[in-house]
Motif scaffolding. Sequence first.
Motif, PDB file in Angstrom:
ATOM      1  N   TYR A 194       0.853  -1.186   0.000  1.00 31.43           N
ATOM      2  CA  TYR A 194       0.000   0.000   0.000  1.00 31.43           C
ATOM      3  C   TYR A 194       0.890   1.237   0.000  1.00 31.43           C
ATOM      4  O   TYR A 194       1.640   1.458   0.948  1.00 31.43           O
ATOM      5  CB  TYR A 194      -0.936  -0.011   1.211  1.00 31.43           C
TER       6      TYR A 194
ATOM      7  N   GLU B 239      -4.897   2.733  -2.280  1.00 32.51           N
ATOM      8  CA  GLU B 239      -6.026   2.881  -1.365  1.00 32.51           C
ATOM      9  C   GLU B 239      -5.750   3.862  -0.221  1.00 32.51           C
ATOM     10  O   GLU B 239      -6.560   4.749   0.068  1.00 32.51           O
ATOM     11  CB  GLU B 239      -6.369   1.500  -0.801  1.00 32.51           C
ATOM     12  N   ASN B 240      -4.602   3.744   0.437  1.00 35.44           N
ATOM     13  CA  ASN B 240      -4.291   4.613   1.584  1.00 35.44           C
ATOM     14  C   ASN B 240      -4.091   6.067   1.168  1.00 35.44           C
ATOM     15  O   ASN B 240      -4.494   6.986   1.881  1.00 35.44           O
ATOM     16  CB  ASN B 240      -3.053   4.108   2.321  1.00 35.44           C
TER      17      ASN B 240
ATOM     18  N   LYS C  32      -7.410   7.934   0.494  1.00 38.70           N
ATOM     19  CA  LYS C  32      -8.145   8.349   1.691  1.00 38.70           C
ATOM     20  C   LYS C  32      -7.748   9.751   2.138  1.00 38.70           C
ATOM     21  O   LYS C  32      -8.575  10.515   2.613  1.00 38.70           O
ATOM     22  CB  LYS C  32      -7.903   7.357   2.834  1.00 38.70           C
ATOM     23  N   GLN C  33      -6.476  10.098   1.975  1.00 39.64           N
ATOM     24  CA  GLN C  33      -5.981  11.380   2.485  1.00 39.64           C
ATOM     25  C   GLN C  33      -5.740  12.433   1.406  1.00 39.64           C
ATOM     26  O   GLN C  33      -5.832  13.613   1.682  1.00 39.64           O
ATOM     27  CB  GLN C  33      -4.669  11.158   3.243  1.00 39.64           C
TER      28      GLN C  33
ATOM     29  N   SER D 267      -1.018  -0.809  -4.240  1.00 36.43           N
ATOM     30  CA  SER D 267      -2.346  -0.257  -4.023  1.00 36.43           C
ATOM     31  C   SER D 267      -2.247   1.223  -3.641  1.00 36.43           C
ATOM     32  O   SER D 267      -1.367   1.618  -2.874  1.00 36.43           O
ATOM     33  CB  SER D 267      -3.056  -1.014  -2.892  1.00 36.43           C
TER      34      SER D 267
ATOM     35  N   GLU E 283       2.503   4.639   0.552  1.00 39.48           N
ATOM     36  CA  GLU E 283       2.414   5.385   1.802  1.00 39.48           C
ATOM     37  C   GLU E 283       2.347   6.893   1.616  1.00 39.48           C
ATOM     38  O   GLU E 283       1.844   7.591   2.475  1.00 39.48           O
ATOM     39  CB  GLU E 283       3.620   5.041   2.683  1.00 39.48           C
ATOM     40  N   ASP E 284       2.887   7.395   0.522  1.00 45.09           N
ATOM     41  CA  ASP E 284       2.877   8.845   0.351  1.00 45.09           C
ATOM     42  C   ASP E 284       2.771   9.238  -1.116  1.00 45.09           C
ATOM     43  O   ASP E 284       2.956   8.413  -2.013  1.00 45.09           O
ATOM     44  CB  ASP E 284       4.092   9.496   1.015  1.00 45.09           C
TER      45      ASP E 284
END
Length: 194
Positions: free
Chosen positions: A6, A88-89, A92-93, A86, A8-9
Amino acid sequence: MKETYYLEDVEQLKVLSDPLRLKVLWEITDEARTGKMIAAILEVPAPKIHYHLKELERVGLISVQKTEEKNGIIQKFYRPIARNFSVENILKQHKEDVKEELSDTLRENVLISLDKTKSYLRRVNSSLFEEWKQIKFGYDQLYLNESQIKEFEEKAKELQTLIRTFKENRQKDGELYHMLLLAFPFQETEYPDE
């Protein structure tokens, strides 16, 4: 190698959004390769490939799987840290911040997979096409409502799990198959990109 990583940034997504970097990832997913090997496959100068490998490594999307010494030079063989990435994370942000990169990255990734499929098809022994039972394919366009989309997604996940199980339990008498499953909502633009 993890099955899914996933992101991360946003920086990782930006690095991943380069079309050549995506092609590099495709070339090292199933087999560790050096920059020189990748350059030969993609027909791109080796220094350019090395630059993109360094960028992918800098943001943690690839790593050196092994090294070998050849003629006094240490060769690095790279692999991605996961089979799938992914977003996905990040969505979200940062959904609004990454819309353009994400759209370009996903489109390019699909185009690369289609190019790979075309390449494999061109290399298939023509006698295979004489026996249609060996080729499994389907093409369709259909209208789906929300519940049908969810049902399709569930079946696609089941199929991915089955494929993963087959990969983990490879049979000695098995025959290599190339598979591509692709579905997307189609909204034609007035001036599509070439």
